[in-house]
Design a protein around this motif. Structure first.
Motif, PDB file in Angstrom:
ATOM      1  N   TYR A 199     -61.945  -8.048 -55.582  1.00 56.56           N
ATOM      2  CA  TYR A 199     -60.706  -8.105 -56.110  1.00 56.56           C
ATOM      3  C   TYR A 199     -60.003  -9.207 -56.422  1.00 56.56           C
ATOM      4  CZ  TYR A 199     -55.574  -8.287 -55.711  1.00 56.56           C
ATOM      5  OH  TYR A 199     -54.299  -8.447 -56.040  1.00 56.56           O
ATOM      6  N   THR A 204     -62.782  -5.479 -61.969  1.00 58.30           N
ATOM      7  CA  THR A 204     -61.890  -4.298 -62.420  1.00 58.30           C
ATOM      8  C   THR A 204     -62.882  -3.151 -62.560  1.00 58.30           C
ATOM      9  OG1 THR A 204     -62.176  -4.715 -64.796  1.00 58.30           O
ATOM     10  CG2 THR A 204     -60.338  -5.539 -64.014  1.00 58.30           C
ATOM     11  N   GLU A 209     -58.355  -1.559 -64.566  1.00 54.66           N
ATOM     12  CA  GLU A 209     -57.285  -1.644 -63.315  1.00 54.66           C
ATOM     13  C   GLU A 209     -58.153  -2.589 -62.394  1.00 54.66           C
ATOM     14  OE1 GLU A 209     -55.824   2.940 -63.801  1.00 54.66           O
ATOM     15  OE2 GLU A 209     -57.707   2.413 -62.998  1.00 54.66           O
ATOM     16  N   VAL A 210     -57.076  -3.219 -61.407  1.00 52.84           N
ATOM     17  CA  VAL A 210     -57.511  -4.195 -60.682  1.00 52.84           C
ATOM     18  C   VAL A 210     -58.057  -3.609 -59.420  1.00 52.84           C
ATOM     19  CG1 VAL A 210     -55.812  -5.946 -61.579  1.00 52.84           C
ATOM     20  CG2 VAL A 210     -55.215  -4.445 -59.662  1.00 52.84           C
TER      21      VAL A 210
END
Length: 270
Positions: A199, A204, A209-210
């Motif tokens: 992270y 991702t 998305e993270v």
């Protein structure tokens, strides 16, 4: 009741943390036989290894074709596939060694490859069960998220994986120590640390998305912390399930093999 107290008193001794066992034969003879032939367990382990290897290869190939191999190693499911494949490979290696070379000598302790198998076994069985529970309860059908590349592959990597490990459990004969819970716990802690590093390194998922999993989103540390605690609890429950299944297996097979010996003796008398 006395037997239960004796069991727990024995299991919680410090030496039970170690990878030592007085009967190496239990690592290559199956739970359902009365003789010491290595063939039955060798056959079972060959089938399990081929199944694990097939799932591993299918997962890596199909993931690479779909989203690229770079995303394959980020998921705990795929870490689990590595674990079950390595576990089944070591299990098969132990049986092959016993079949071609002869009985394994444990006079000066278990050989390194038996210890390695035991560690991987202690880890992969409860982790496989954890992955299956986690996926089908928490992730499957999650609105707005897509974790399935192929529905058939989905079943194999999140259900058949556990079935293969349970087959190993049912047919093996070696014990499962309570204090060996440290083995799966270490692996899951390593994955947790990896997810944090991933992270903060800007990693991702394939959707951009993270986070790797939405409930393990370190941009929301509160939710991630709760997920971590709950996951540790579920993993502990899965390990307890493995121990209970092992004790049940031992009780049932002991009764069956005892009856088989009695029957053999009776037939010999006539």
């Amino acid at each position: 009741m006395g037997g239960v107290k004796k069991y727990f008193r024995n299991e919680f001794q410090v030496q039970m943390l170690y990878l030592e066992y007085e009967s190496p034969v239990d690592f290559y003879v199956s739970s359902v036989q009365v003789n010491r032939s290595t063939v039955p367990l060798l056959c079972v382990r060959t089938i399990v290894f081929l199944g694990c290897l097939g799932i591993f290869l299918a997962s890596t190939i199909m993931t690479s074709m779909s989203v690229g191999f770079g995303y394959w190693p980020i998921y705990l499911t795929h870490w689990g596939l590595v674990l079950i494949t390595v576990t089944s490979a070591f299990a098969l290696a132990v049986s092959i060694r016993a079949y071609f070379v002869g009985p394994i000598d444990g006079t000066f302790g278990l050989p390194w490859y038996v210890k390695a198998y035991w560690i991987f076994y202690n880890t992969s069985v409860p982790v496989a069960l954890f992955i299956s529970i986690f996926y089908w309860i928490m992730l499957a059908g999650l609105e707005g998220e897509e974790f399935s590349i192929n529905p058939v592959l989905d079943v194999f990597i999140h259900a058949v994986n556990s079935i293969l490990m349970l087959i190993l459990l049912v047919f093996c004969r070696h014990p499962c120590r309570i204090l060996h819970f440290i083995h799966p716990l270490i692996v899951t802690l390593i994955y947790l640390i990896f997810s944090i590093i991933y992270y903060y390194a800007g990693g991702t998922n394939p959707l951009g998305e993270v986070y790797i999993y939405p409930m393990l989103d370190w941009s929301d540390p509160g939710t991630a912390a709760v997920t971590t605690v709950l996951s540790a609890f579920v993993l502990l429950v899965m390990y307890i399930v493995v121990i209970l299944l092992t004790l049940t297996r031992n009780a049932l097979t002991k009764r069956c093999t005892k009856n088989s010996r009695s029957l053999s003796v009776s037939n010999a008398m006539y």
